[in-house]
Design a protein around this motif. Structure first.
Motif, PDB file in Angstrom:
ATOM      1  N   MET A  89       0.836  -1.208   0.000  1.00  0.00           N
ATOM      2  CA  MET A  89       0.000   0.000   0.000  1.00  0.00           C
ATOM      3  C   MET A  89       0.867   1.252   0.000  1.00  0.00           C
ATOM      4  SD  MET A  89      -2.863  -1.157   2.809  1.00  0.00           S
ATOM      5  CE  MET A  89      -3.924   0.259   2.595  1.00  0.00           C
ATOM      6  N   SER A  90       0.348   2.295  -0.660  1.00  0.00           N
ATOM      7  CA  SER A  90       1.030   3.586  -0.602  1.00  0.00           C
ATOM      8  C   SER A  90       0.643   4.261   0.708  1.00  0.00           C
ATOM      9  CB  SER A  90       0.609   4.473  -1.772  1.00  0.00           C
ATOM     10  OG  SER A  90      -0.744   4.852  -1.627  1.00  0.00           O
ATOM     11  N   ASP A  91       1.390   5.283   1.106  1.00  0.00           N
ATOM     12  CA  ASP A  91       1.084   6.004   2.342  1.00  0.00           C
ATOM     13  C   ASP A  91      -0.337   6.564   2.318  1.00  0.00           C
ATOM     14  OD1 ASP A  91       3.594   5.438   3.292  1.00  0.00           O
ATOM     15  OD2 ASP A  91       4.396   7.457   2.970  1.00  0.00           O
ATOM     16  N   GLU A  92      -0.775   7.033   1.159  1.00  0.00           N
ATOM     17  CA  GLU A  92      -2.102   7.638   1.031  1.00  0.00           C
ATOM     18  C   GLU A  92      -3.220   6.610   1.232  1.00  0.00           C
ATOM     19  OE1 GLU A  92       0.384   8.077  -1.335  1.00  0.00           O
ATOM     20  OE2 GLU A  92       0.957  10.008  -0.479  1.00  0.00           O
ATOM     21  N   GLU A  93      -2.946   5.349   0.940  1.00  0.00           N
ATOM     22  CA  GLU A  93      -3.965   4.304   1.059  1.00  0.00           C
ATOM     23  C   GLU A  93      -4.159   3.826   2.505  1.00  0.00           C
ATOM     24  OE1 GLU A  93      -3.941   1.580  -2.803  1.00  0.00           O
ATOM     25  OE2 GLU A  93      -1.934   1.829  -1.947  1.00  0.00           O
ATOM     26  N   ILE A  94      -3.232   4.138   3.376  1.00  0.00           N
ATOM     27  CA  ILE A  94      -3.309   3.667   4.766  1.00  0.00           C
ATOM     28  C   ILE A  94      -4.173   4.630   5.565  1.00  0.00           C
ATOM     29  CG2 ILE A  94      -1.990   3.120   6.848  1.00  0.00           C
ATOM     30  CD1 ILE A  94       0.377   2.451   4.978  1.00  0.00           C
ATOM     31  N   ASP A  95      -5.225   4.092   6.177  1.00  0.00           N
ATOM     32  CA  ASP A  95      -6.154   4.909   6.965  1.00  0.00           C
ATOM     33  C   ASP A  95      -5.577   5.157   8.355  1.00  0.00           C
ATOM     34  OD1 ASP A  95      -8.257   6.177   8.197  1.00  0.00           O
ATOM     35  OD2 ASP A  95      -9.547   4.406   8.258  1.00  0.00           O
ATOM     36  N   THR A  96      -5.212   6.381   8.620  1.00  0.00           N
ATOM     37  CA  THR A  96      -4.665   6.755   9.932  1.00  0.00           C
ATOM     38  C   THR A  96      -5.628   7.675  10.693  1.00  0.00           C
ATOM     39  OG1 THR A  96      -3.486   8.632   8.958  1.00  0.00           O
ATOM     40  CG2 THR A  96      -2.273   6.557   9.122  1.00  0.00           C
ATOM     41  N   SER A  97      -6.896   7.701  10.269  1.00  0.00           N
ATOM     42  CA  SER A  97      -7.855   8.633  10.861  1.00  0.00           C
ATOM     43  C   SER A  97      -8.122   8.365  12.335  1.00  0.00           C
ATOM     44  CB  SER A  97      -9.170   8.602  10.081  1.00  0.00           C
ATOM     45  OG  SER A  97      -9.749   7.304  10.155  1.00  0.00           O
ATOM     46  N   ASP A  98      -7.859   7.144  12.803  1.00  0.00           N
ATOM     47  CA  ASP A  98      -8.104   6.837  14.213  1.00  0.00           C
ATOM     48  C   ASP A  98      -6.871   7.079  15.090  1.00  0.00           C
ATOM     49  OD1 ASP A  98      -6.700   4.744  13.054  1.00  0.00           O
ATOM     50  OD2 ASP A  98      -7.627   3.217  14.320  1.00  0.00           O
ATOM     51  N   ILE A  99      -5.822   7.632  14.505  1.00  0.00           N
ATOM     52  CA  ILE A  99      -4.591   7.919  15.247  1.00  0.00           C
ATOM     53  C   ILE A  99      -4.528   9.423  15.495  1.00  0.00           C
ATOM     54  CG2 ILE A  99      -2.073   7.793  15.247  1.00  0.00           C
ATOM     55  CD1 ILE A  99      -2.336   5.500  13.191  1.00  0.00           C
TER      56      ILE A  99
END
Length: 82
Positions: A15-25
């Motif tokens: 996965m690219s960085d943009e594809e990783i969901d970090t919204s819960d961090i």
């Protein structure tokens, strides 16, 4: 006891960085870094006798050989604790 990760590391690695969901961090703000403390383990100088070939092999791996020996000893210690 060894735990097996349930993370699909192969899929994540693709996965690219943009594809990783970090919204819960939560974002680390200035307050976090103002209160953060650096904790460095206390080291103690010792004299230890090692086989010459073992020491040369570790030294041959480059700088930081003492740190690598310490890491291996720590892993052994943790594997044999309760």
């Amino acid at each position: 006891m060894t735990q097996t990760s349930k993370t699909d590391w192969e899929r994540l690695a693709k996965m690219s960085d943009e594809e990783i969901d970090t919204s819960d961090i939560p974002e680390l703000d200035a307050e976090f870094f103002r209160r953060a403390e650096l904790r460095v383990p206390v080291k103690q100088a010792v004299t230890i006798r090692l086989d010459a070939d073992v020491l040369e092999w570790f030294k041959g791996q480059g700088t930081g050989y003492q740190t690598r020996i310490n890491q291996l000893l720590r892993q052994y210690m943790q594997a044999h604790q309760g």
